[in-house]
Structures are given as C-alpha cells and as structure tokens.
Scaffold this motif. Sequence first.
Motif, PDB file in Angstrom:
ATOM      1  N   LEU A   1     -93.597  -3.348 -28.546  1.00  0.00           N
ATOM      2  CA  LEU A   1     -92.250  -3.927 -28.501  1.00  0.00           C
ATOM      3  C   LEU A   1     -91.914  -4.465 -27.114  1.00  0.00           C
ATOM      4  O   LEU A   1     -91.302  -5.518 -26.991  1.00  0.00           O
ATOM      5  N   PHE A   2     -92.325  -3.752 -26.068  1.00  0.00           N
ATOM      6  CA  PHE A   2     -91.900  -4.112 -24.718  1.00  0.00           C
ATOM      7  C   PHE A   2     -92.923  -4.879 -23.894  1.00  0.00           C
ATOM      8  O   PHE A   2     -92.611  -5.343 -22.805  1.00  0.00           O
ATOM      9  N   VAL A   3     -94.151  -4.997 -24.382  1.00  0.00           N
ATOM     10  CA  VAL A   3     -95.181  -5.717 -23.632  1.00  0.00           C
ATOM     11  C   VAL A   3     -95.218  -7.152 -24.135  1.00  0.00           C
ATOM     12  O   VAL A   3     -95.189  -7.386 -25.342  1.00  0.00           O
ATOM     13  N   PRO A   4     -95.299  -8.110 -23.209  1.00  0.00           N
ATOM     14  CA  PRO A   4     -95.374  -9.513 -23.643  1.00  0.00           C
ATOM     15  C   PRO A   4     -96.468  -9.715 -24.688  1.00  0.00           C
ATOM     16  O   PRO A   4     -97.449  -8.973 -24.714  1.00  0.00           O
ATOM     17  N   GLY A   5     -96.299 -10.716 -25.513  1.00  0.00           N
ATOM     18  CA  GLY A   5     -97.147 -10.921 -26.675  1.00  0.00           C
ATOM     19  C   GLY A   5     -98.599 -11.278 -26.442  1.00  0.00           C
ATOM     20  O   GLY A   5     -99.362 -11.333 -27.382  1.00  0.00           O
ATOM     21  N   SER A   6     -99.020 -11.507 -25.196  1.00  0.00           N
ATOM     22  CA  SER A   6    -100.414 -11.902 -24.995  1.00  0.00           C
ATOM     23  C   SER A   6    -101.354 -10.735 -25.295  1.00  0.00           C
ATOM     24  O   SER A   6    -101.033  -9.569 -25.050  1.00  0.00           O
ATOM     25  N   PHE A   7    -102.517 -11.066 -25.805  1.00  0.00           N
ATOM     26  CA  PHE A   7    -103.517 -10.057 -26.134  1.00  0.00           C
ATOM     27  C   PHE A   7    -103.892  -9.240 -24.897  1.00  0.00           C
ATOM     28  O   PHE A   7    -103.999  -8.015 -24.953  1.00  0.00           O
ATOM     29  N   VAL A   8    -104.094  -9.912 -23.773  1.00  0.00           N
ATOM     30  CA  VAL A   8    -104.524  -9.231 -22.543  1.00  0.00           C
ATOM     31  C   VAL A   8    -103.471  -8.220 -22.086  1.00  0.00           C
ATOM     32  O   VAL A   8    -103.803  -7.073 -21.764  1.00  0.00           O
ATOM     33  N   SER A   9    -102.214  -8.616 -22.074  1.00  0.00           N
ATOM     34  CA  SER A   9    -101.145  -7.693 -21.667  1.00  0.00           C
ATOM     35  C   SER A   9    -101.079  -6.491 -22.597  1.00  0.00           C
ATOM     36  O   SER A   9    -100.955  -5.348 -22.145  1.00  0.00           O
ATOM     37  N   GLN A  10    -101.148  -6.745 -23.889  1.00  0.00           N
ATOM     38  CA  GLN A  10    -101.079  -5.637 -24.840  1.00  0.00           C
ATOM     39  C   GLN A  10    -102.323  -4.765 -24.775  1.00  0.00           C
ATOM     40  O   GLN A  10    -102.241  -3.556 -24.959  1.00  0.00           O
ATOM     41  N   PHE A  11    -103.474  -5.349 -24.470  1.00  0.00           N
ATOM     42  CA  PHE A  11    -104.685  -4.566 -24.305  1.00  0.00           C
ATOM     43  C   PHE A  11    -104.544  -3.600 -23.127  1.00  0.00           C
ATOM     44  O   PHE A  11    -104.912  -2.426 -23.221  1.00  0.00           O
ATOM     45  N   PHE A  12    -103.984  -4.088 -22.005  1.00  0.00           N
ATOM     46  CA  PHE A  12    -103.746  -3.197 -20.876  1.00  0.00           C
ATOM     47  C   PHE A  12    -102.715  -2.131 -21.228  1.00  0.00           C
ATOM     48  O   PHE A  12    -102.842  -0.976 -20.806  1.00  0.00           O
ATOM     49  N   GLY A  13    -101.711  -2.497 -22.015  1.00  0.00           N
ATOM     50  CA  GLY A  13    -100.753  -1.506 -22.500  1.00  0.00           C
ATOM     51  C   GLY A  13    -101.434  -0.444 -23.338  1.00  0.00           C
ATOM     52  O   GLY A  13    -101.154   0.755 -23.205  1.00  0.00           O
ATOM     53  N   PHE A  14    -102.343  -0.868 -24.194  1.00  0.00           N
ATOM     54  CA  PHE A  14    -103.117   0.054 -25.025  1.00  0.00           C
ATOM     55  C   PHE A  14    -103.946   0.989 -24.152  1.00  0.00           C
ATOM     56  O   PHE A  14    -103.944   2.214 -24.343  1.00  0.00           O
ATOM     57  N   LEU A  15    -104.676   0.431 -23.176  1.00  0.00           N
ATOM     58  CA  LEU A  15    -105.519   1.250 -22.298  1.00  0.00           C
ATOM     59  C   LEU A  15    -104.680   2.255 -21.505  1.00  0.00           C
ATOM     60  O   LEU A  15    -105.062   3.429 -21.384  1.00  0.00           O
ATOM     61  N   LEU A  16    -103.566   1.801 -20.958  1.00  0.00           N
ATOM     62  CA  LEU A  16    -102.696   2.713 -20.203  1.00  0.00           C
ATOM     63  C   LEU A  16    -102.142   3.812 -21.105  1.00  0.00           C
ATOM     64  O   LEU A  16    -102.104   4.983 -20.720  1.00  0.00           O
ATOM     65  N   PHE A  17    -101.715   3.429 -22.307  1.00  0.00           N
ATOM     66  CA  PHE A  17    -101.198   4.448 -23.226  1.00  0.00           C
ATOM     67  C   PHE A  17    -102.262   5.484 -23.537  1.00  0.00           C
ATOM     68  O   PHE A  17    -101.997   6.691 -23.481  1.00  0.00           O
ATOM     69  N   ARG A  18    -103.469   5.060 -23.849  1.00  0.00           N
ATOM     70  CA  ARG A  18    -104.543   6.021 -24.158  1.00  0.00           C
ATOM     71  C   ARG A  18    -104.841   6.903 -22.947  1.00  0.00           C
ATOM     72  O   ARG A  18    -105.058   8.098 -23.082  1.00  0.00           O
ATOM     73  N   PHE A  19    -104.843   6.308 -21.745  1.00  0.00           N
ATOM     74  CA  PHE A  19    -105.071   7.087 -20.531  1.00  0.00           C
ATOM     75  C   PHE A  19    -104.017   8.192 -20.399  1.00  0.00           C
ATOM     76  O   PHE A  19    -104.344   9.366 -20.238  1.00  0.00           O
ATOM     77  N   PHE A  20    -102.750   7.810 -20.465  1.00  0.00           N
ATOM     78  CA  PHE A  20    -101.675   8.801 -20.299  1.00  0.00           C
ATOM     79  C   PHE A  20    -101.672   9.821 -21.434  1.00  0.00           C
ATOM     80  O   PHE A  20    -101.390  10.997 -21.211  1.00  0.00           O
ATOM     81  N   ASP A  21    -102.001   9.390 -22.635  1.00  0.00           N
ATOM     82  CA  ASP A  21    -102.019  10.305 -23.777  1.00  0.00           C
ATOM     83  C   ASP A  21    -103.157  11.317 -23.663  1.00  0.00           C
ATOM     84  O   ASP A  21    -102.999  12.476 -24.041  1.00  0.00           O
ATOM     85  N   ILE A  22    -104.281  10.906 -23.134  1.00  0.00           N
ATOM     86  CA  ILE A  22    -105.434  11.798 -23.004  1.00  0.00           C
ATOM     87  C   ILE A  22    -105.300  12.710 -21.781  1.00  0.00           C
ATOM     88  O   ILE A  22    -105.491  13.923 -21.870  1.00  0.00           O
ATOM     89  N   VAL A  23    -104.955  12.141 -20.629  1.00  0.00           N
ATOM     90  CA  VAL A  23    -104.893  12.909 -19.383  1.00  0.00           C
ATOM     91  C   VAL A  23    -103.656  13.819 -19.333  1.00  0.00           C
ATOM     92  O   VAL A  23    -103.712  14.909 -18.777  1.00  0.00           O
ATOM     93  N   LYS A  24    -102.566  13.368 -19.905  1.00  0.00           N
ATOM     94  CA  LYS A  24    -101.300  14.108 -19.967  1.00  0.00           C
ATOM     95  C   LYS A  24    -100.795  14.563 -18.595  1.00  0.00           C
ATOM     96  O   LYS A  24    -100.558  15.747 -18.358  1.00  0.00           O
ATOM     97  N   PRO A  25    -100.597  13.607 -17.673  1.00  0.00           N
ATOM     98  CA  PRO A  25    -100.021  13.985 -16.377  1.00  0.00           C
ATOM     99  C   PRO A  25     -98.555  14.384 -16.565  1.00  0.00           C
ATOM    100  O   PRO A  25     -97.965  14.116 -17.618  1.00  0.00           O
ATOM    101  N   PRO A  26     -97.955  15.016 -15.542  1.00  0.00           N
ATOM    102  CA  PRO A  26     -96.529  15.357 -15.660  1.00  0.00           C
ATOM    103  C   PRO A  26     -95.714  14.093 -15.905  1.00  0.00           C
ATOM    104  O   PRO A  26     -96.048  13.060 -15.335  1.00  0.00           O
ATOM    105  N   PRO A  27     -94.709  14.130 -16.687  1.00  0.00           N
ATOM    106  CA  PRO A  27     -94.172  15.262 -17.452  1.00  0.00           C
ATOM    107  C   PRO A  27     -94.769  15.395 -18.855  1.00  0.00           C
ATOM    108  O   PRO A  27     -94.378  16.263 -19.611  1.00  0.00           O
ATOM    109  N   ILE A  28     -95.751  14.541 -19.195  1.00  0.00           N
ATOM    110  CA  ILE A  28     -96.312  14.573 -20.549  1.00  0.00           C
ATOM    111  C   ILE A  28     -96.898  15.942 -20.867  1.00  0.00           C
ATOM    112  O   ILE A  28     -96.642  16.515 -21.928  1.00  0.00           O
ATOM    113  N   GLY A  29     -97.695  16.474 -19.953  1.00  0.00           N
ATOM    114  CA  GLY A  29     -98.330  17.771 -20.158  1.00  0.00           C
ATOM    115  C   GLY A  29     -97.315  18.882 -20.376  1.00  0.00           C
ATOM    116  O   GLY A  29     -97.523  19.774 -21.202  1.00  0.00           O
TER     117      GLY A  29
END
Length: 165
Positions: free
Chosen positions: A104-132
């Motif tokens: 919803l918040f990332v511009p519509g380009s594939f590259v931007s959304q791909f980086f959004g995807f990678l960042l989301f997976r990183f944060f979801d897996i690593v779970k830094p504060p406050p996620i953890g």
Amino acid sequence: MSNFEPTASRPDSQFLVRHPAHFVALGFGAGLAPKAPGTLGALLGWWLGRQALEHATTLGYIAILLAGFLVGVWACAIAGKGLGKPDHGAIVWDEVIAMMLVVLFVPGSFVSQFFGFLLFRFFDIVKPPPIGYFDRTFKNGFGVMFDDIVAAGLSLLALSFWVRW
C-alpha cells in the motif's frame, strides 16, 4: 480429533481444510510449503496487494487490510491452538497482511516493492526491537498478527530513510 487438539509438528492438507481458520491462517496452503513458508506467504501478500490496488480504492484497500487483520487474529489463534504452537511456522496469514500493508505504501515499481519485500522479510526473520518484544510478549492471535505489522512498519520506515538519503 477436534479442531483444537494439537497435530503433528508439520500440518498437512487435512489440517488445512479441517477448519476455515486453518485455511486462512495457513495462507490458503502457502504455509504447507516445506521450506520458507513465511517467504511464500509474503509473496502471496505481495501478489494479493497488487491485485487489490488495481481493483479497490485506497479506502477499500484499507478496509481489506483491517478486515484481514481481524480475521487473522481469529484464524491464527485457532490454527495456533490446533498446531500446539501459537506462532507455528506454517501460520503465514500474518506475513500476507503485513506485506499487503507494505504494498500500500511503497511506490508501484517492481524494484521498490521488491526492496520492501526484502526489508520486510529481514525484519520479520531477525525480529529486532521492538518486533522481538512483541513476538515474545503476546502469544495469541493478536500477537501473531501484530509483530508482523510492526515489521512492516519498520520496513516502510527504512525505505523512507533510504529514499531520503
């Protein structure tokens, strides 16, 4: 076997269709993937998000996200109980909805959304504060859903800093 008795450590297609909550929580079957089910769930969220953006207004999209979150709280609680683990790896609806938020918040380009995807997976897996913290503290359907929403928020924040830098 009732819907709420724990199953074997890895759910199967019978578990998937035993209860509507299982079907939702396991991302319509994406959670049955033998490897990286969370990544597959996030990819499903990316695809669903792009589809919803094409066919819904922004307000409609937000309504889909809110409904998806609320349904997810219910479905993840039931599936987690059935699996004997509140945030079992096969439960991927949290990734689906969180990735839809990123879309919803990332511009519509594939590259931007791909980086959004990678960042989301990183944060979801690593779970830094406050996620953890949220992941460890809330062990119910809300907790399963909420820590991924926080991961999506951190992904969007990181992307925003990257764009500004």
